[in-house]
Motif scaffolding. Structure first.
Motif, PDB file in Angstrom:
ATOM      1  N   GLY A 136      43.072 140.221  46.458  1.00 35.05           N
ATOM      2  CA  GLY A 136      43.547 138.917  46.275  1.00 35.05           C
ATOM      3  C   GLY A 136      43.626 138.325  47.718  1.00 35.05           C
ATOM      4  O   GLY A 136      43.267 137.172  47.781  1.00 35.05           O
ATOM      5  N   MET A 137      44.115 139.277  48.821  1.00 34.02           N
ATOM      6  CA  MET A 137      43.960 138.446  50.038  1.00 34.02           C
ATOM      7  C   MET A 137      42.433 138.245  50.598  1.00 34.02           C
ATOM      8  O   MET A 137      42.127 137.348  51.421  1.00 34.02           O
ATOM      9  N   LEU A 138      41.647 139.208  50.296  1.00 37.11           N
ATOM     10  CA  LEU A 138      40.045 139.198  50.460  1.00 37.11           C
ATOM     11  C   LEU A 138      39.636 137.896  49.924  1.00 37.11           C
ATOM     12  O   LEU A 138      38.929 137.098  50.527  1.00 37.11           O
ATOM     13  N   THR A 139      39.963 137.646  48.634  1.00 34.14           N
ATOM     14  CA  THR A 139      39.507 136.332  47.862  1.00 34.14           C
ATOM     15  C   THR A 139      39.845 135.208  48.471  1.00 34.14           C
ATOM     16  O   THR A 139      39.320 134.229  48.675  1.00 34.14           O
ATOM     17  N   LEU A 191      55.237 130.077  40.370  1.00 33.17           N
ATOM     18  CA  LEU A 191      54.224 130.071  41.289  1.00 33.17           C
ATOM     19  C   LEU A 191      53.015 130.382  40.432  1.00 33.17           C
ATOM     20  O   LEU A 191      51.856 129.874  40.407  1.00 33.17           O
ATOM     21  N   SER A 192      53.091 131.306  39.351  1.00 31.46           N
ATOM     22  CA  SER A 192      52.000 131.551  38.503  1.00 31.46           C
ATOM     23  C   SER A 192      51.541 130.456  37.557  1.00 31.46           C
ATOM     24  O   SER A 192      50.476 130.723  37.156  1.00 31.46           O
ATOM     25  N   TRP A 193      52.580 129.460  37.092  1.00 30.70           N
ATOM     26  CA  TRP A 193      52.106 128.359  36.356  1.00 30.70           C
ATOM     27  C   TRP A 193      50.743 127.588  37.233  1.00 30.70           C
ATOM     28  O   TRP A 193      49.897 127.345  36.845  1.00 30.70           O
ATOM     29  N   PHE A 246      42.497 127.560  45.432  1.00 34.05           N
ATOM     30  CA  PHE A 246      43.098 128.236  46.472  1.00 34.05           C
ATOM     31  C   PHE A 246      44.473 128.672  46.087  1.00 34.05           C
ATOM     32  O   PHE A 246      44.825 129.708  46.468  1.00 34.05           O
ATOM     33  N   PRO A 247      45.372 127.795  45.661  1.00 35.79           N
ATOM     34  CA  PRO A 247      46.519 128.337  45.262  1.00 35.79           C
ATOM     35  C   PRO A 247      46.608 129.420  44.183  1.00 35.79           C
ATOM     36  O   PRO A 247      47.585 130.466  44.504  1.00 35.79           O
ATOM     37  N   GLY A 248      45.791 129.411  43.352  1.00 37.02           N
ATOM     38  CA  GLY A 248      45.749 130.514  42.475  1.00 37.02           C
ATOM     39  C   GLY A 248      45.365 132.021  43.079  1.00 37.02           C
ATOM     40  O   GLY A 248      45.912 132.922  42.703  1.00 37.02           O
ATOM     41  N   LEU A 249      44.446 131.660  43.922  1.00 43.22           N
ATOM     42  CA  LEU A 249      43.989 133.040  44.503  1.00 43.22           C
ATOM     43  C   LEU A 249      45.088 133.453  45.712  1.00 43.22           C
ATOM     44  O   LEU A 249      45.236 134.843  45.735  1.00 43.22           O
ATOM     45  N   LEU A 250      45.768 132.511  46.112  1.00 44.70           N
ATOM     46  CA  LEU A 250      46.824 133.018  47.010  1.00 44.70           C
ATOM     47  C   LEU A 250      48.134 133.707  46.156  1.00 44.70           C
ATOM     48  O   LEU A 250      48.630 134.522  46.507  1.00 44.70           O
ATOM     49  N   VAL A 251      48.305 133.084  45.154  1.00 51.93           N
ATOM     50  CA  VAL A 251      49.374 133.499  44.090  1.00 51.93           C
ATOM     51  C   VAL A 251      49.111 135.052  43.662  1.00 51.93           C
ATOM     52  O   VAL A 251      49.792 135.877  43.527  1.00 51.93           O
ATOM     53  N   THR A 252      47.563 135.276  43.577  1.00 50.86           N
ATOM     54  CA  THR A 252      47.248 136.684  43.092  1.00 50.86           C
ATOM     55  C   THR A 252      47.576 137.603  44.134  1.00 50.86           C
ATOM     56  O   THR A 252      48.312 138.763  43.970  1.00 50.86           O
ATOM     57  N   GLY A 254      41.813 135.785  37.536  1.00 52.82           N
ATOM     58  CA  GLY A 254      41.632 135.446  38.882  1.00 52.82           C
ATOM     59  C   GLY A 254      40.485 136.224  39.467  1.00 52.82           C
ATOM     60  O   GLY A 254      39.145 135.967  39.319  1.00 52.82           O
ATOM     61  N   LEU A 255      40.696 137.221  39.961  1.00 53.10           N
ATOM     62  CA  LEU A 255      39.741 138.170  40.443  1.00 53.10           C
ATOM     63  C   LEU A 255      38.739 138.594  39.561  1.00 53.10           C
ATOM     64  O   LEU A 255      37.514 138.722  39.570  1.00 53.10           O
ATOM     65  N   GLY A 256      39.122 138.995  38.290  1.00 47.07           N
ATOM     66  CA  GLY A 256      38.433 139.708  37.202  1.00 47.07           C
ATOM     67  C   GLY A 256      37.516 138.548  36.792  1.00 47.07           C
ATOM     68  O   GLY A 256      36.464 138.602  36.322  1.00 47.07           O
ATOM     69  N   ALA A 257      38.050 137.347  36.419  1.00 54.38           N
ATOM     70  CA  ALA A 257      37.440 136.259  35.922  1.00 54.38           C
ATOM     71  C   ALA A 257      36.246 135.867  36.931  1.00 54.38           C
ATOM     72  O   ALA A 257      35.184 135.036  36.467  1.00 54.38           O
ATOM     73  N   LEU A 258      36.572 135.937  38.146  1.00 54.86           N
ATOM     74  CA  LEU A 258      35.302 135.589  39.124  1.00 54.86           C
ATOM     75  C   LEU A 258      34.091 136.637  39.062  1.00 54.86           C
ATOM     76  O   LEU A 258      33.011 136.332  39.549  1.00 54.86           O
TER      77      LEU A 258
END
Length: 498
Positions: free
Chosen positions: A147-150, A192-194, A322-328, A67-71
């Motif tokens: 995660g909220m920021l992204t 959710l993580s899936w 977006f779902p993945g960023l929110l799940v983060t 997520g954040l690191g991959a971006l």
């Protein structure tokens, strides 16, 4: 820590990874676990937390680290150079895999464990539990805030900055609170993580393929351009190198959360299997994506990287991710709140009962965590340096220093490490006096594997200390330069951060 009781013979000790820690831990320590000492009682409770399968644990491990690191990872290759950047990432991946292995499997010997704070108590005493636990909670809250920021970045990108960024940030915080509070066990968060992993995985691959299809980078100016792709970068300054390394460590630095993942597994002895699958997926994906995007876009990489293929692809990618960023934001907020939830209710019937106190502590922990995350993000309006600061200042404690000392602890508990041939007792007195540390220096008596583990542990500790000092110093200088040049906005800004 209370004296642990014997309940099983050495030959029945749990298998934790086909001989890994088993070669370091004495049989007497292996036989000290007792079912009644387990943090979560899965038999006589209204709320059963130990329901996570090994597959669920694998996806949780993957989601904690994608997520954040991959971006932000592709941009580190431009700073370090392609070959040194990939080499550095592989080395950090190996170190964090060892850290994750030790962290996730240690709970089989100490089933009361729930967080890295409990590990610190075993190593250094009760005072260390409170200090390290507080650092751990701050770290979790910072990443939840990121995660909220992204998520607010995604909403800005999808709406063409249709509202004040603080409004989007509040939406992200509200959704994180609702989902994070509604699911008390990690099993439901794993579902959710899936969705989260799939969303980010497809989004970054769409961006990478779109970059390959373009004849020139979307952010490149008109006219002749140079991608400035660097196989090595001998001109990179120390501050930029350390900042890039800190960002890479952040992308791999979730091993501190693996205590909590193992604590809620149905079969914690299968944690190693979960780690191998989850970590392999993350490392391979990050290397492939970063290599493709850097080779095609070069110096025109955007941050976050989903904006590197043009406006249309940016919107598509952010929509899918977006779902993945929110799940983060959800998963990190959840695990942060769970720290205080367990810390407050540990040893009481309220921990696993649907009582008023149970729900008050749980909802209150989530609310405080979300509020702190919102405030932090509001006053920290920069993305890359924010991740670098977390990766430099806090990550090494959980990916290098504590796991390194845990390896030394297991070495020190070995009978071959003490003069009378008897292992040390895992008591509070041993932790406070750190007898195990001096005993660990005699690890060479046990064979080459123990000697190699001893050298590796010290390397992890020293590298972690170096990253904390050098990375934090470098990141602070970069932040100062950003403010000096006016490239960041003010606190609680409504400006477009996409």
């Amino acid at each position: 820590m209370t004296q642990l009781k014997k309940s099983q013979s050495p030959e029945n000790a749990p298998d934790i990874g086909h001989g890994g820690l088993q070669n370091l831990v004495p049989n007497e320590l292996k036989s000290t676990t007792h079912p009644s000492q387990d943090l979560f009682n899965s038999e006589e409770s209204e709320v059963n937390f130990r329901t996570v399968s090994w597959q669920g644990a694998a996806i949780l491990i993957a989601k904690f680290q994608i997520g954040l690191g991959a971006l932000s990872l592709p941009s580190t290759l431009h700073v370090l150079g392609f070959f040194p950047g990939i080499l550095c990432f592989v080395i950090l991946a190996m170190i964090t895999t060892v850290a994750g292995y030790v962290s996730g499997n240690a709970r089989q010997y100490f089933p009361h464990m729930h967080s890295v704070g409990d590990a610190a108590q075993i190593l250094f005493g009760k005072g260390a539990r409170e200090f390290v636990g507080l650092i751990y909670y701050i770290y979790l809250t910072l990443v939840a805030g990121a995660g909220m920021l992204t998520t607010s970045v995604a909403l800005n990108a999808l709406s063409d900055h249709g509202a004040c960024t603080m409004v989007f940030l509040a939406v992200a915080c509200g959704l994180a609170f609702i989902f994070g509070t509604g699911f008390r066990s990690l099993q439901k968060v794993a579902w959710l993580s899936w969705v989260g992993v799939a969303g980010i995985f497809f989004a970054i691959w769409i961006t990478a393929i779109a970059c390959l299809a373009r004849t020139r980078p979307a952010a490149a100016p008109s006219g002749p351009i140079s991608l400035d792709i660097r196989v090595v970068n001998p001109e990179a300054s120390f501050t930029r190198v350390m900042s890039a390394i800190s960002t890479q460590l952040f992308a791999l630095g979730a091993s501190g959360t693996f205590f909590s993942v193992a604590a809620e597994m149905t079969e914690p002895e299968k944690f190693t299997r979960s780690l191998i699958w989850g970590q392999s997926f993350i490392v391979i994906t990050n290397i492939a994506i970063s290599s493709i995007m850097y080779a095609k876009v070069g110096q025109y990489l955007a941050s976050p990287a989903l904006g590197s293929a043009g406006l249309l692809i940016k919107k598509i990618s952010f929509g899918i991710s977006f779902p993945g960023l929110l799940v983060t934001a959800v998963i990190w907020s959840h695990i942060a709140a769970k720290y205080w939830f367990v810390r407050i209710l540990r040893g009481t019937p309220d921990l696993q009962s649907n009582t008023i106190r149970h729900w008050t502590v749980w909802v209150g922990s989530m609310a405080v965590t979300i509020a702190i995350g919102f405030i932090i993000v509001g006053v920290v309006p920069f993305f890359d340096d924010f991740l670098s600061l977390i990766g430099a200042l806090i990550n090494p404690v959980f990916t290098n220093i504590l796991p390194g000392f845990m390896i030394l602890y297991f070495l020190g508990m070995s009978p071959a490490s003490v003069s009378d041939g008897h292992p040390l007792d895992p008591t509070e007195e041993q932790a406070s006096s750190m007898v195990w540390l001096s005993a660990a220096f005699k690890a060479y008596r046990s064979g080459w594997k123990q000697a190699l583990a001893f050298v590796g542990a010290f390397f992890m500790i020293l590298l972690g200390a170096f990253i904390i000092v050098g990375g934090t110093y470098s990141t602070v200088l970069n932040i100062q330069a950003s403010y000096k040049h006016g490239t960041v906005s003010g606190v609680f800004s409504c400006g477009d951060n996409s």
